[in-house]
Design an enzyme around this catalytic site. Structure first.
Site, short mmCIF file in Angstrom:
data_model
loop_
_atom_site.label_atom_id
_atom_site.label_comp_id
_atom_site.label_asym_id
_atom_site.label_seq_id
_atom_site.Cartn_x
_atom_site.Cartn_y
_atom_site.Cartn_z
N LYS A 57 0.84 -1.20 0.00
CA LYS A 57 0.00 0.00 0.00
C LYS A 57 0.87 1.26 0.00
O LYS A 57 0.60 2.22 -0.72
CB LYS A 57 -0.95 -0.02 1.21
CG LYS A 57 -2.05 -1.06 1.05
CD LYS A 57 -2.84 -1.32 2.33
CE LYS A 57 -3.84 -2.46 2.08
NZ LYS A 57 -4.58 -2.86 3.29
N GLN A 101 -4.41 -1.65 9.64
CA GLN A 101 -4.35 -2.95 8.97
C GLN A 101 -4.97 -4.02 9.86
O GLN A 101 -4.58 -4.20 11.01
CB GLN A 101 -2.88 -3.29 8.64
CG GLN A 101 -2.71 -4.55 7.82
CD GLN A 101 -3.33 -4.46 6.42
OE1 GLN A 101 -3.19 -3.45 5.73
NE2 GLN A 101 -4.04 -5.49 6.03
N ASP A 124 -10.73 3.22 4.49
CA ASP A 124 -11.09 1.81 4.31
C ASP A 124 -12.61 1.64 4.27
O ASP A 124 -13.11 0.59 3.90
CB ASP A 124 -10.53 0.98 5.48
CG ASP A 124 -9.40 0.07 5.02
OD1 ASP A 124 -9.28 -0.16 3.81
OD2 ASP A 124 -8.64 -0.40 5.89
#
Ligand code: NDP
Length: 299
Positions: A57, A101, A124
């Protein structure tokens, strides 16, 4: 191949197009004197897969001109430590998006951590408010979860007619199946959501003009489950043993691609389908977060 109308939906190429569009928009922002978008990544503990994802990422950010700020907390970090870090990032104007994460180590309350992220930085799209807005008619989330968002972009760019289509989503997880179903409803498809208790699954799937498969079962969807002319998006990533490969395994999706090619109008391969789109959509969400921050500054 006996199905001349079949087209592969090339997620790798479409993701590259999207990244190029984002890079251009970032460059245009900087020319106008606007800030460089920034993404903070929060990794807790030593999960090797998570470390790889975060590295990918951050690399993708660098390639399109988005700044990334990596934060790595130890495995035994407390709830308070993780939440305090998120609070600091919420207050940092250089940070437009915050990515925690997942999965977090077992002793941490994941939902509470996700709720701590400011909804304006929730790139997200997992904050309950963003998901709740997605589920409500006439309300818009600020961000949509990256994998289902990527599925929708693949359908659009492949030319699928979404409005009025019968869509079937296999899987009802919070990160893929459920938001994918909500996005299809928002686009006026008629949606059936299937899961482990669904009866006569092949029969239900055969009604789908659009199929999104996200179950995590290697090649479960066979060619004779698919309606001729359907658009098939395969989210699954499964390892199957393969002694002919150096690493001893290969990756397959939830769909038997070689069989489905013979009936579908279009389908995504694995790898090279949905996978590359997930990170591209994270970059897209981060750019959007920077635009939201600009708009808030001008209020
Ligand atoms: P989950 O395990 O959270 O959810 C799986 C869903 O599939 C559940 O709703 C489950 O039903 C349903 N299911 C499981 N077995 C069956 C079955 N035999 N018949 C019908 N339904 C079944 O998985 P995720 O949604 O997180 O991920 C799904 C797949 O997508 C995985 O392979 C994962 O690796 C991949 N993935 C890929 C991403 C990408 O970027 N390409 C990103 C995220 C995931 P129930 O609810 O009843 O248990």
């Amino acid at each position: 191949m006996t199905n001349p109308t079949f087209r592969k939906i090339d997620g790798k190429a479409i993701a590259a197009e999207i990244r190029a569009e984002i890079a251009q928009k970032v460059a245009a922002r900087l020319e106008k004197g606007l800030s460089r978008p920034g993404l903070a990544t929060v990794l807790v503990g030593e999960n090797p897969a998570s470390e790889v994802y975060v590295r990918m990422k951050r690399k993708a950010c660098a390639e399109v001109g988005i700044e990334s700020f990596g934060h790595h907390l130890p495995e035994d970090a407390s709830q308070n430590q993780v939440e305090s870090l998120v609070a600091e990032l919420n207050a940092d104007p250089r940070v437009n998006g915050i990515l925690v994460q997942l999965p977090l180590p077992g002793h941490l309350d994941e939902e509470k951590v996700l709720q701590t992220i400011s909804i304006e930085k929730d790139v997200d799209g997992f904050h309950p408010i963003n998901i709740g807005r997605l589920a409500q008619k006439g309300r818009e989330p600020l961000f949509v979860p990256c994998t289902p968002y990527g599925c929708m972009v693949l359908l659009e760019r492949a030319g699928a007619q979404i409005e009025g289509a019968n869509a079937v989503v296999l899987g009802r997880s919070n990160i893929v199946g459920m938001p994918a179903a909500l996005l299809l409803i928002e686009r006026n498809a008629t949606v059936t959501v299937c899961h482990s208790r669904t009866r006569n699954l092949p029969e239900v799937v055969r009604r789908a003009d659009i199929l999104i498969a996200a179950v995590g079962r290697p090649e479960m969807v066979r060619g004779d489950w698919v309606k001729p002319g359907a658009y098939v998006i395969d989210v699954g990533i499964n390892r199957v043993e393969d002694p002919t490969r150096k690493r001893g395994y290969r990756l397959v999706g939830d769909v038997a691609y070689e069989e489905v090619k013979e009936v579908a109008r279009a389908a995504t391969p694995v790898p090279g389908g949905v996978g590359p789109m997930t990170i591209a959509m994270l970059l897209q969400n981060t750019l959007r977060a920077a635009e939201i921050a600009d708009a808030n500054e001008n209020l």
